[in-house]
Design a protein around this motif. Sequence first.
Motif, mmCIF file in Angstrom:
data_model
loop_
_atom_site.group_PDB
_atom_site.id
_atom_site.type_symbol
_atom_site.label_atom_id
_atom_site.label_comp_id
_atom_site.label_asym_id
_atom_site.label_seq_id
_atom_site.Cartn_x
_atom_site.Cartn_y
_atom_site.Cartn_z
ATOM 1 N N ASN A 96 -90.594 15.726 6.124
ATOM 2 C CA ASN A 96 -90.299 14.502 5.384
ATOM 3 C C ASN A 96 -90.074 14.732 3.894
ATOM 4 O OD1 ASN A 96 -90.161 11.768 6.732
ATOM 5 N ND2 ASN A 96 -91.918 12.659 7.812
ATOM 6 N N LEU A 97 -89.433 15.832 3.551
ATOM 7 C CA LEU A 97 -89.046 16.113 2.178
ATOM 8 C C LEU A 97 -87.526 16.013 2.053
ATOM 9 C CD1 LEU A 97 -91.262 19.260 1.476
ATOM 10 C CD2 LEU A 97 -91.889 16.839 1.272
ATOM 11 N N SER A 98 -87.038 15.819 0.837
ATOM 12 C CA SER A 98 -85.602 15.753 0.585
ATOM 13 C C SER A 98 -85.250 16.740 -0.508
ATOM 14 C CB SER A 98 -85.203 14.327 0.157
ATOM 15 O OG SER A 98 -83.821 14.257 -0.124
ATOM 16 N N VAL A 99 -84.284 17.628 -0.221
ATOM 17 C CA VAL A 99 -83.793 18.568 -1.215
ATOM 18 C C VAL A 99 -82.355 18.189 -1.540
ATOM 19 C CG1 VAL A 99 -83.374 20.984 -1.784
ATOM 20 C CG2 VAL A 99 -85.276 20.378 -0.278
ATOM 21 N N LYS A 100 -82.094 17.922 -2.821
ATOM 22 C CA LYS A 100 -80.770 17.466 -3.238
ATOM 23 C C LYS A 100 -80.328 18.187 -4.501
ATOM 24 C CE LYS A 100 -81.214 12.681 -1.548
ATOM 25 N NZ LYS A 100 -81.098 11.250 -1.924
ATOM 26 N N TYR A 101 -79.002 18.213 -4.708
ATOM 27 C CA TYR A 101 -78.435 18.676 -5.976
ATOM 28 C C TYR A 101 -78.939 20.080 -6.301
ATOM 29 C CZ TYR A 101 -78.758 13.571 -5.975
ATOM 30 O OH TYR A 101 -78.758 12.249 -5.615
ATOM 31 N N TYR A 102 -78.433 21.047 -5.560
ATOM 32 C CA TYR A 102 -78.928 22.408 -5.678
ATOM 33 C C TYR A 102 -77.768 23.395 -5.661
ATOM 34 C CZ TYR A 102 -77.955 22.654 -0.707
ATOM 35 O OH TYR A 102 -77.305 22.645 0.498
ATOM 36 N N LEU A 103 -78.067 24.643 -5.974
ATOM 37 C CA LEU A 103 -77.127 25.754 -5.858
ATOM 38 C C LEU A 103 -77.723 26.815 -4.950
ATOM 39 C CD1 LEU A 103 -75.988 26.249 -9.559
ATOM 40 C CD2 LEU A 103 -74.654 25.235 -7.728
ATOM 41 N N ASP A 104 -76.868 27.640 -4.388
ATOM 42 C CA ASP A 104 -77.269 28.776 -3.554
ATOM 43 C C ASP A 104 -77.963 28.327 -2.276
ATOM 44 O OD1 ASP A 104 -76.201 30.142 -5.653
ATOM 45 O OD2 ASP A 104 -77.926 31.424 -6.009
ATOM 46 N N ASN A 105 -79.256 28.002 -2.306
ATOM 47 C CA ASN A 105 -79.969 27.578 -1.108
ATOM 48 C C ASN A 105 -80.891 26.418 -1.433
ATOM 49 O OD1 ASN A 105 -80.416 31.040 -0.668
ATOM 50 N ND2 ASN A 105 -78.951 29.854 0.517
ATOM 51 N N ALA A 106 -80.954 25.442 -0.534
ATOM 52 C CA ALA A 106 -81.967 24.402 -0.660
ATOM 53 C C ALA A 106 -83.326 24.960 -0.258
ATOM 54 C CB ALA A 106 -81.604 23.200 0.199
ATOM 55 N N VAL A 107 -83.366 25.600 0.919
ATOM 56 C CA VAL A 107 -84.577 26.266 1.396
ATOM 57 C C VAL A 107 -84.196 27.704 1.718
ATOM 58 C CG1 VAL A 107 -86.447 26.273 3.085
ATOM 59 C CG2 VAL A 107 -85.388 24.094 2.408
ATOM 60 N N ASN A 108 -84.884 28.637 1.104
ATOM 61 C CA ASN A 108 -84.581 30.053 1.301
ATOM 62 C C ASN A 108 -85.792 30.745 1.903
ATOM 63 O OD1 ASN A 108 -83.068 32.428 1.135
ATOM 64 N ND2 ASN A 108 -83.967 32.962 -0.834
ATOM 65 N N GLY A 109 -85.547 31.658 2.844
ATOM 66 C CA GLY A 109 -86.654 32.337 3.481
ATOM 67 C C GLY A 109 -86.437 33.825 3.587
ATOM 68 N N ASN A 110 -87.360 34.461 4.242
ATOM 69 C CA ASN A 110 -87.383 35.914 4.396
ATOM 70 C C ASN A 110 -87.462 36.224 5.879
ATOM 71 O OD1 ASN A 110 -88.006 38.641 4.503
ATOM 72 N ND2 ASN A 110 -89.545 38.543 2.876
ATOM 73 N N LEU A 111 -86.489 36.939 6.395
ATOM 74 C CA LEU A 111 -86.452 37.198 7.833
ATOM 75 C C LEU A 111 -87.580 38.101 8.304
ATOM 76 C CD1 LEU A 111 -82.612 37.568 8.414
ATOM 77 C CD2 LEU A 111 -84.027 35.525 8.185
ATOM 78 N N MET A 112 -88.304 38.705 7.373
ATOM 79 C CA MET A 112 -89.478 39.482 7.757
ATOM 80 C C MET A 112 -90.707 38.592 7.948
ATOM 81 S SD MET A 112 -88.089 42.444 7.840
ATOM 82 C CE MET A 112 -89.482 43.567 8.002
ATOM 83 N N ARG A 113 -90.589 37.315 7.596
ATOM 84 C CA ARG A 113 -91.672 36.350 7.792
ATOM 85 C C ARG A 113 -91.493 35.616 9.112
ATOM 86 N NH1 ARG A 113 -95.719 37.727 4.299
ATOM 87 N NH2 ARG A 113 -94.818 38.293 2.288
ATOM 88 N N ARG A 114 -92.504 34.822 9.504
ATOM 89 C CA ARG A 114 -92.476 34.237 10.839
ATOM 90 C C ARG A 114 -92.880 32.766 10.820
ATOM 91 N NH1 ARG A 114 -91.696 37.381 14.887
ATOM 92 N NH2 ARG A 114 -92.465 35.778 16.305
#
Length: 563
Positions: free
Chosen positions: A343-361
């Motif tokens: 229930n969060l909103s990410v707006k008006y961004y560059l590159d990535n709104a949510v960025n992660g690490n594929l080594m995480r789970r």
Amino acid sequence: MKRVLWLLTAVCILSGLCACGADGKGQTQALAPPSAASYAAEPSPEAAAVAAFLKDTTYLDLADAAGLAPYYEAAAQRKAAILGAPTSIVRSDTFVRGETYTGTAYYISPTGNDEHDGLSPETAWRDPVRCTWGEVQPGDAVFFERGGVYRLAEASLRLGQDVTYSAYGEGPKPVFTIAAENSARSECWELWHEGAGGAKIWKYYKPTHDVGGIVFNDESYARRVLEWPTPNGWLAVDVLPMDPVNGIVAREDPCTNIQVASAGEYRTVEESLTEDMTYISRVDISGLTYPFEASQAGAGELYLRCDKGNPGECFADIEVIFQNENDTSVLDGWHADGYVLDNLSVKYYLDNAVNGNLMRRDAVIQNCTVEWGGNRLFSIESEEPTNDYCLIGDGIYGVAANATIRNNYMRHCGNACTFESSMELLEDMGTYTVEGNLMENCGQGIRVSLINEGEKNRFDAVLLRDNIILDSGNGMNNACLEEPVAIDLGVDFVQYAGSIEVCDNVLIGSTLAIVKAPHPDAVKTNIHNNTIAQSENGALLTMGYSPSGDGISWYTMSMVKTN
């Protein structure tokens, strides 16, 4: 690393297809398929092969407003349900990711105080990054007040290990953005040029780094006029349409439907801004040498054409999206396993709104919105314009192994939901699930691609199901030069998952193909019971290389119709 857009070197082989006409499942199960009389009764062998690949697909003509109306209504209902989703995260002795938390609840409000303990709405913290100062531990939850806007202009919000982030109170979801301020103030815009026919060009009140987008009242945007940085100044460019259906014949991956080419001249701002609601962002390129990394350029001038008057007086909200000097992702899950975004909103961004690490789970993202991702100048290799010029504003990128992305609303992103990697050592990636989402006006809807050398499947399963994806390639990221498709499974002949299932999705409209997929002789996929709508002569499917080395094949909707 995010794949940078590359030059179109390719051409396409055109083929047709037939339709199978079966209802989808999930939310679209009750929707009636089109009349069988509208479709070819005797498909060609090529069309029959594609029909076997896209099993039990319902095909619709993009021009059939009546036939599409129920699907657009279903999309509207889904949007309303996601935007109005209540917070249902509760405390429990048993942890169920996305449903419960087991530790302490903390609260953050725009009217809070960072000297408080954060343990109740009445004693909420104020700064959104306050939750990274040390108190919040695995198993805890952080609740942000609804209706609040949290501006992360200095740095991303770093997510914590096994922490749940959600919302409390009444009203719209809390908004997180890198936009530093609401620029709907008359003093933010100075009339810089007034020309014939009522043309008015306004200069922003302060220098900015590269501006990737300007959004008005959360409902419209200014179109960027692209220029190419050279040692002699800003070179005008032409954006040439590339039409694989009507003329291009090639055997490589096209990746885009436009080509950037030099216009052969240096134009003034007023010569370039020939249309209302367009803008130019000119960072400081003094001392430019190639390769030129735009992130290292100094701040420069922003010009916006707005003929009806001072933009700060014409709109209640103006979000100018430009690169800050630190992180450009909004929510950063690079260092965290097991986080939940709800229930969060990410707006008006560059590159990535949510960025992660594929080594995480084990990340879960649910009931969120991701909106208005800009595209910025990136690495410029030469004075001659190429398509390798920008980095796009992806929505949910990478995230983590064994990730679930469900019931989210995404619009005007570069790619709404992307999972790709050239990290050959990745193993045990679990199941990647994308389901129940609504994506509209994004450069791409869903892209999943993992380079895989050897026999080991990196994923147990990739499940893309019950998503509604509308108007791919038709939005704020039009100039991002990534191939516009609704679902992209890659074209390489490597089996990167034990099971790849794409089912019960509604895919309506794309400025290039609707689906991009590996050749069935190379990669085993199970694509079935989807609903697809495209223009009669539009591209339906881009099929990748076969193990024998054949090039990319293109299939259109043109043979589906009988008249």
